[in-house]
Structure formats: structure tokens, C-alpha cells
Design a protein around this motif. Structure first.
Motif, PDB file in Angstrom:
ATOM      1  N   ALA A  20      45.624  -5.003  57.651  1.00  0.00           N
ATOM      2  CA  ALA A  20      45.311  -3.850  58.504  1.00  0.00           C
ATOM      3  C   ALA A  20      45.530  -2.519  57.787  1.00  0.00           C
ATOM      4  O   ALA A  20      44.840  -1.534  58.055  1.00  0.00           O
ATOM      5  CB  ALA A  20      46.147  -3.900  59.785  1.00  0.00           C
ATOM      6  N   GLY A  21      46.501  -2.493  56.860  1.00  0.00           N
ATOM      7  CA  GLY A  21      46.798  -1.236  56.170  1.00  0.00           C
ATOM      8  C   GLY A  21      45.945  -1.022  54.920  1.00  0.00           C
ATOM      9  O   GLY A  21      46.025   0.026  54.277  1.00  0.00           O
ATOM     10  N   ILE A  53      41.836  -6.651  65.605  1.00  0.00           N
ATOM     11  CA  ILE A  53      42.126  -6.922  64.186  1.00  0.00           C
ATOM     12  C   ILE A  53      42.762  -8.307  64.049  1.00  0.00           C
ATOM     13  O   ILE A  53      42.436  -9.076  63.149  1.00  0.00           O
ATOM     14  CB  ILE A  53      43.037  -5.810  63.606  1.00  0.00           C
ATOM     15  CG1 ILE A  53      42.235  -4.509  63.493  1.00  0.00           C
ATOM     16  CG2 ILE A  53      43.607  -6.213  62.253  1.00  0.00           C
ATOM     17  CD1 ILE A  53      43.069  -3.282  63.172  1.00  0.00           C
ATOM     18  N   ASP A  54      43.621  -8.624  65.006  1.00  0.00           N
ATOM     19  CA  ASP A  54      44.264  -9.931  65.005  1.00  0.00           C
ATOM     20  C   ASP A  54      43.229 -11.037  65.257  1.00  0.00           C
ATOM     21  O   ASP A  54      43.223 -12.069  64.576  1.00  0.00           O
ATOM     22  CB  ASP A  54      45.365  -9.947  66.073  1.00  0.00           C
ATOM     23  CG  ASP A  54      46.137 -11.246  66.039  1.00  0.00           C
ATOM     24  OD1 ASP A  54      46.563 -11.617  64.926  1.00  0.00           O
ATOM     25  OD2 ASP A  54      46.286 -11.893  67.084  1.00  0.00           O
ATOM     26  N   GLN A  55      42.325 -10.799  66.220  1.00  0.00           N
ATOM     27  CA  GLN A  55      41.304 -11.800  66.575  1.00  0.00           C
ATOM     28  C   GLN A  55      40.432 -12.171  65.384  1.00  0.00           C
ATOM     29  O   GLN A  55      39.995 -13.307  65.263  1.00  0.00           O
ATOM     30  CB  GLN A  55      40.388 -11.247  67.676  1.00  0.00           C
ATOM     31  CG  GLN A  55      40.790 -11.658  69.078  1.00  0.00           C
ATOM     32  CD  GLN A  55      39.781 -11.143  70.084  1.00  0.00           C
ATOM     33  OE1 GLN A  55      39.516  -9.950  70.160  1.00  0.00           O
ATOM     34  NE2 GLN A  55      39.223 -12.047  70.862  1.00  0.00           N
ATOM     35  N   VAL A 112      41.664  -0.513  57.399  1.00  0.00           N
ATOM     36  CA  VAL A 112      41.106  -1.364  58.461  1.00  0.00           C
ATOM     37  C   VAL A 112      41.548  -0.845  59.832  1.00  0.00           C
ATOM     38  O   VAL A 112      40.738  -0.696  60.754  1.00  0.00           O
ATOM     39  CB  VAL A 112      41.576  -2.821  58.251  1.00  0.00           C
ATOM     40  CG1 VAL A 112      41.282  -3.681  59.463  1.00  0.00           C
ATOM     41  CG2 VAL A 112      40.932  -3.404  56.995  1.00  0.00           C
ATOM     42  N   ALA A 113      42.842  -0.538  59.957  1.00  0.00           N
ATOM     43  CA  ALA A 113      43.360  -0.078  61.253  1.00  0.00           C
ATOM     44  C   ALA A 113      42.738   1.264  61.639  1.00  0.00           C
ATOM     45  O   ALA A 113      42.346   1.472  62.797  1.00  0.00           O
ATOM     46  CB  ALA A 113      44.885   0.037  61.202  1.00  0.00           C
ATOM     47  N   GLU A 114      42.613   2.154  60.645  1.00  0.00           N
ATOM     48  CA  GLU A 114      42.069   3.494  60.951  1.00  0.00           C
ATOM     49  C   GLU A 114      40.618   3.412  61.418  1.00  0.00           C
ATOM     50  O   GLU A 114      40.238   4.010  62.426  1.00  0.00           O
ATOM     51  CB  GLU A 114      42.161   4.398  59.710  1.00  0.00           C
ATOM     52  CG  GLU A 114      43.562   4.873  59.431  1.00  0.00           C
ATOM     53  CD  GLU A 114      43.716   5.466  58.019  1.00  0.00           C
ATOM     54  OE1 GLU A 114      44.731   6.142  57.804  1.00  0.00           O
ATOM     55  OE2 GLU A 114      42.853   5.219  57.139  1.00  0.00           O
TER      56      GLU A 114
END
Ligand code: ATP
Length: 279
Positions: A123-124, A114-116, A93-95
Motif C-alpha cells: 500500500a505504501g 486494497i486488501d480485497q 497505492v494508498a494515495e
């Protein structure tokens, strides 16, 4: 102050007329809902506005530009939430969010986005390990990462659970408060009612009604139903003057048991509009 201006939009696929002369005005900062049954022409209209489909006729301006002739600098100013964007399932997700951010000149902070959308704890995770609803949130994250002036959301909450839908609604209201113009299509009338400042109902390629959620299709002045429990059980009265009816009841009987006053819901009005179109 106009974000979207459409006049006489036409689109045919072979013998099918998908869009048959639509006019639309969406002001900057507005959340605008487009409602309509399956096959009404919503996605076709939205994809023409996004610049992903050609039109056969009419005028279209989106942020002052014809999407059919727009350059990359225009694309930078709009955001699109695809129905399942993430076609790089091996990325996390983060990438993927960081990758998407690089396409834009002034992206939002990937971690914040990502937080929103409520994916920080995932995320990982690789995209192919996400649940359907989590993927949908990722789609939204990728739609807003470029900090768009205008965001297109085509059925954004299909497949989300009720809690995720509520969080999504908060996210959209937050974006709207920050000044993002939003064009939303949805089959969830409660969602459109909560989110949209104005909405249009489209059926068979034409707009059959337009207004605010409260006034659409004469809803605000439609006949109300007053119900109460009388000596003979449940009583029902349809009236255009419900306040007077209640006052008269009170004058005649004093306190009234089980009193309710209801106007047609947005769904009632919508079904009537669509039904009239199909007759
Ligand atoms: P839904 O709520 O089901 O997503 P919609 O309102 O978004 O529907 P569209 O997808 O715009 O409707 O379709 C409008 C009409 O155009 C339908 O009759 C559909 O079958 C037809 N149509 C859409 N895309 C194509 C295409 N690429 N080729 C041929 N016909 C198409």
C-alpha cells in the motif's frame, strides 16, 4: 431487472465494420462473458456501453440510460477496469486509491479495497515500483472503489500469474455475490467458464453463439468420447448416449479399466465456432 440492453448495435471505423448489428441482454446480478478472437469487436462494444465511444447505429441502454447521453450521476454507478489506469506513478497505492475514492458519491473503504485485491503489503509503494501483476490489481481496485452497480472488465487478468488469477476469480465471485453486475472480456476460456453465468461469442462484429458455459454451441448435447483399455489396448467410441455405452460395456465385460467419458471442452466449442466463422 435488465442492466444492459443492446439492439442492432453498429460501429464502423472508415471502411472497417467493427460491430455489425449486435443484440445483447444482461440481467442485473449476472456475470456475463464476452469472448472472441483479436479484432472481433469486443473492446469497441464494451467502450460504447461505457460511454467512451460513439455508435453509428442501434439502441443501447445501460442501467436504463443511453451511455451516449449519460450524466455524471450515471457514471457514478458504473466501474471500469482500465488496462493500466495508474498514470500517476509518483503516488503510492494508498494515495491513488484514496484519490479515486473522492470522485464517487458512495465509495468503498480504500483500505478494504486494497486488501480485497491483495495489495495491503504494497500500500505504501509508489505505483512505478509495482510489478506488472500488482499494477493490474491496482487497476481492479480503482475499478471497484466507487462501489459500482455494473463493472466492466476488459481482459482483466492478462499478465497475472496463476495464483493472482485465482485470487482475482475469488474477488469477482465475491463482488457478484454482493449483487454487482459484471461484463467480462477475456481470452482465458477457463476463467470465463468459472466466472460467467452466461456468455456470448463474437466474431467479425456479430454474435455467433450465446448461452451458459455448459450449453454454449450445443455443448451439453454434443457427442461424447468414451475411452477405455480393452484387450487390444486403448479403445475409443464417439457417442451421443455415453451413459448407455458405459452400461453396455459393463454388462459385456464387468469392471472397465481406464474408463473416461469426455464432452467437448468450452475451448473445443469455441474454436469450432470461430473456425466456422473464418471459413
Ligand atoms: P482484441 O481481442 O484484439 O482486443 P477486440 O475484439 O477487442 O480485439 P476491437 O478492438 O473492438 O476488437 O476492434 C474491432 C475492429 O475494429 C478491428 O478490426 C480493429 O482493427 C478496428 N478498430 C478498433 N479501433 C479502431 C480505431 N480507433 N480506428 C480504426 N479501426 C479500429
Amino acid at each position: 431487472m435488465t442492466a444492459v440492453r443492446v439492439r442492432g448495435l453498429q460501429k464502423r471505423y472508415g471502411k472497417t465494420t467493427a460491430v455489425d448489428g449486435i443484440d445483447l441482454d444482461i440481467q442485473r446480478g449476472e456475470v456475463f462473458g464476452l469472448l472472441g478472437p483479436n479484432g472481433a469487436g469486443k473492446t469497441t462494444t464494451v467502450e460504447i456501453l461505457e460511454g467512451y465511444r460513439d455508435r453509428d447505429g442501434g439502441e443501447v441502454e445501460v442501467l436504463g440510460v443511453d451511455p451516449g447521453r449519460a450524466h455524471n450521476s450515471w457514471r457514478d454507478r458504473i466501474g471500469v477496469v482500465w488496462q493500466s489506469t495508474a498514470d500517476a506513478p509518483e503516488l503510492s497505492v494508498a494515495e491513488i486509491t484514496r484519490n479515486f475514492a473522492q470522485y464517487y458519491q458512495h465509495p468503498r473503504d480504500p483500505e478494504q479495497v486494497i486488501d480485497q485485491v491483495g495489495l495491503t503489503e504494497h500500500a505504501g509503494k509508489k505505483v512505478y515500483h509495482l510489478s506488472g501483476g500488482q499494477r493490474r490489481r491496482l487497476d481492479v481496485a480503482l475499478g471497484i472503489i466507487g462501489d459500482p452497480e455494473l463493472l466492466f472488465l476488459d481482459e482483466p487478468t492478462t499478465g497475472l500469474d496463476p495464483e493472482a488469477r485465482r485470487k482475482f476469480a475469488d474477488l469477482i465471485l465475491g463482488l457478484a455475490q454482493e449483487g454487482t453486475t459484471i461484463l467480462l472480456t477475456s481470452h482465458y476460456l477457463d476463467e470465463v467458464e468459472t466466472l460467467a453465468d452466461r456468455l456470448a461469442v463474437i466474431a467479425r462484429g456479430v454474435i455467433v453463439a450465446e448461452g451458459t458455459p455448459k450449453t454454449l454451441g450445443g455443448r451439453a448435447t454434443a457427442v461424447s468420447t468414451v475411452q477405455w483399455i480393452g484387450e487390444d489396448g486403448l479403445q475409443t467410441l464417439d457417442t451421443a448416449t455415453p451413459a448407455k455405452a458405459v452400461a453396455d460395456l459393463y454388462a459385456a465385460h464387468g469392471e472397465i479399466t481406464g474408463l473416461t467419458v469426455s464432452r467437448p471442452t468450452l475451448e473445443d466449442v469455441y474454436i469450432k465456432l470461430i473456425g466456422a466463422e473464418n471459413e
